[in-house]
Scaffold this motif. Structure first.
Motif, PDB file in Angstrom:
ATOM      1  N   ARG A 140      21.206-109.434  -3.902  1.00  0.00           N
ATOM      2  CA  ARG A 140      21.797-110.156  -2.768  1.00  0.00           C
ATOM      3  C   ARG A 140      20.672-110.528  -1.802  1.00  0.00           C
ATOM      4  O   ARG A 140      20.313-109.757  -0.922  1.00  0.00           O
ATOM      5  N   SER A 141      20.130-111.736  -1.981  1.00  0.00           N
ATOM      6  CA  SER A 141      18.967-112.150  -1.194  1.00  0.00           C
ATOM      7  C   SER A 141      19.288-112.352   0.285  1.00  0.00           C
ATOM      8  O   SER A 141      18.386-112.377   1.125  1.00  0.00           O
ATOM      9  N   SER A 142      20.573-112.471   0.625  1.00  0.00           N
ATOM     10  CA  SER A 142      20.948-112.681   2.025  1.00  0.00           C
ATOM     11  C   SER A 142      20.809-111.414   2.871  1.00  0.00           C
ATOM     12  O   SER A 142      20.817-111.486   4.101  1.00  0.00           O
ATOM     13  N   ASP A 176      27.157-107.268   3.416  1.00  0.00           N
ATOM     14  CA  ASP A 176      26.965-108.677   3.769  1.00  0.00           C
ATOM     15  C   ASP A 176      27.867-109.101   4.921  1.00  0.00           C
ATOM     16  O   ASP A 176      27.563-110.046   5.659  1.00  0.00           O
ATOM     17  N   HIS A 210      22.747-106.071   7.109  1.00  0.00           N
ATOM     18  CA  HIS A 210      22.946-107.471   7.459  1.00  0.00           C
ATOM     19  C   HIS A 210      21.740-107.948   8.264  1.00  0.00           C
ATOM     20  O   HIS A 210      21.181-107.176   9.064  1.00  0.00           O
TER      21      HIS A 210
END
Length: 302
Positions: A250-252, A234, A171
């Motif tokens: 998952r670019s986040s 995430d 994260h």
């Protein structure tokens, strides 16, 4: 020993039930039972333990099952080879794969194969690399796309698809995210991990890297699909060590490399039986795969 006896034996072994096996084979249950008894008389040993509720293999039955599956696979390959010489590719292509395998876009490959060979029935099974290797070696699958789990043997050979380093996903608010530096297993000591089932290729790679470094890790959250893994990371419920191409899904999330000297390399392969046992359909799929392979180092289509 007749081929039909082996076909009947394999059906009962897989179904663990005489009635279901008879229905699958479209034969009478009495005829199926007689066929199994005939095989047992020839081999001079019981192959099944029969109770009112279930049917299980004896030790002799378990020994026969692998050989019977290989014999039937060879016979099927022979029939399909003759059809191929006659100019028609038909039969069944039984394929296995892990999820999101690098070096091959499975759906696109199968769509192209179906357009070229509409008379071939495609069957697809998704599971871990260890199980896939066993099923190809036993003749239950024609080929599989998997993580390299073992060296080539007289029952299993491999065609390299891609090789890439492993990456840590976390994260953006995680303590490691701000460093932006390449990590070692020691840097991850004490972290809670999200990971796949132990039979999956990425899990096998990560387990080997941490074991070699002498670092114990806790896999508290174990999943069997990529998107669940990404969702859990995430939500900052743990970190994950995954093949590098997963970072594009998952670019986040923050992606941090593992240091090169950790040996964290993820190699994917096409697993095939020995050349003489490879079916014409499998040969055709491999030829199509080779014609569509991305440039070396490009795993963006995986």
């Amino acid at each position: 020993m007749e081929l039909r006896h082996l076909q009947h034996f394999v059906a009962v072994a897989e179904e663990r039930h005489f009635t279901r096996a008879a229905e699958r084979l479209m034969v009478s249950q009495s005829g199926l039972s007689a066929s199994i008894r005939s095989l047992e008389r020839e081999l001079r040993t019981p192959l099944f333990v029969r109770t009112t509720r279930r049917v299980t293999l004896t030790e002799a039955g378990r020994a026969l099952l692998g050989e019977a599956e290989r014999i039937l696979a060879h016979v099927r390959a022979a029939h399909e080879a003759v059809a191929a010489v006659q100019g028609v590719l038909r039969g069944t292509l039984s394929l296995g794969t892990e999820q999101c395998i690098a070096g091959v876009h499975v759906a696109g490959l199968l769509a192209a194969f179906r357009r070229r060979h509409p008379d071939v029935e495609i069957r697809l099974r998704q599971t871990g690399s260890g199980a896939l290797a066993e099923e190809v070696a036993a003749g239950r699958l024609d080929l599989a796309f998997a993580y390299r789990t073992r060296a080539d043997t007289d029952q299993l050979r491999s065609l390299s698809l891609a090789s890439e380093p492993m990456t840590v996903l976390c994260h953006p608010g995680h303590r490691l995210a701000a460093s932006g530096a390449a990590l070692t297993p020691q840097d991850l000591d004490g972290e809670v991990f999200v990971d796949f089932h132990p039979d999956w290729g990425p899990r096998r790679t990560t387990d080997a890297v941490f074991a070699a470094a002498g670092v114990r890790r806790t896999v508290a959250l174990e999943v069997n699909d990529v998107h669940s893994l990404l969702d859990l990371v995430d939500e900052n419920l743990g970190v994950a060590v995954v093949p590098r191409h997963f970072r594009h899904k998952r670019s986040s999330l923050t992606a941090l490399p593992l240091k090169e000297d950790t040996g964290a390399e993820y190699e994917t392969v096409a697993l095939l039986p020995p050349d003489q046992a490879t079916s014409p359909a499998a040969r055709a799929l491999v030829a199509l795969l080779e014609s569509r392979r991305p440039a070396p180092g490009d795993v963006s289509r995986a």
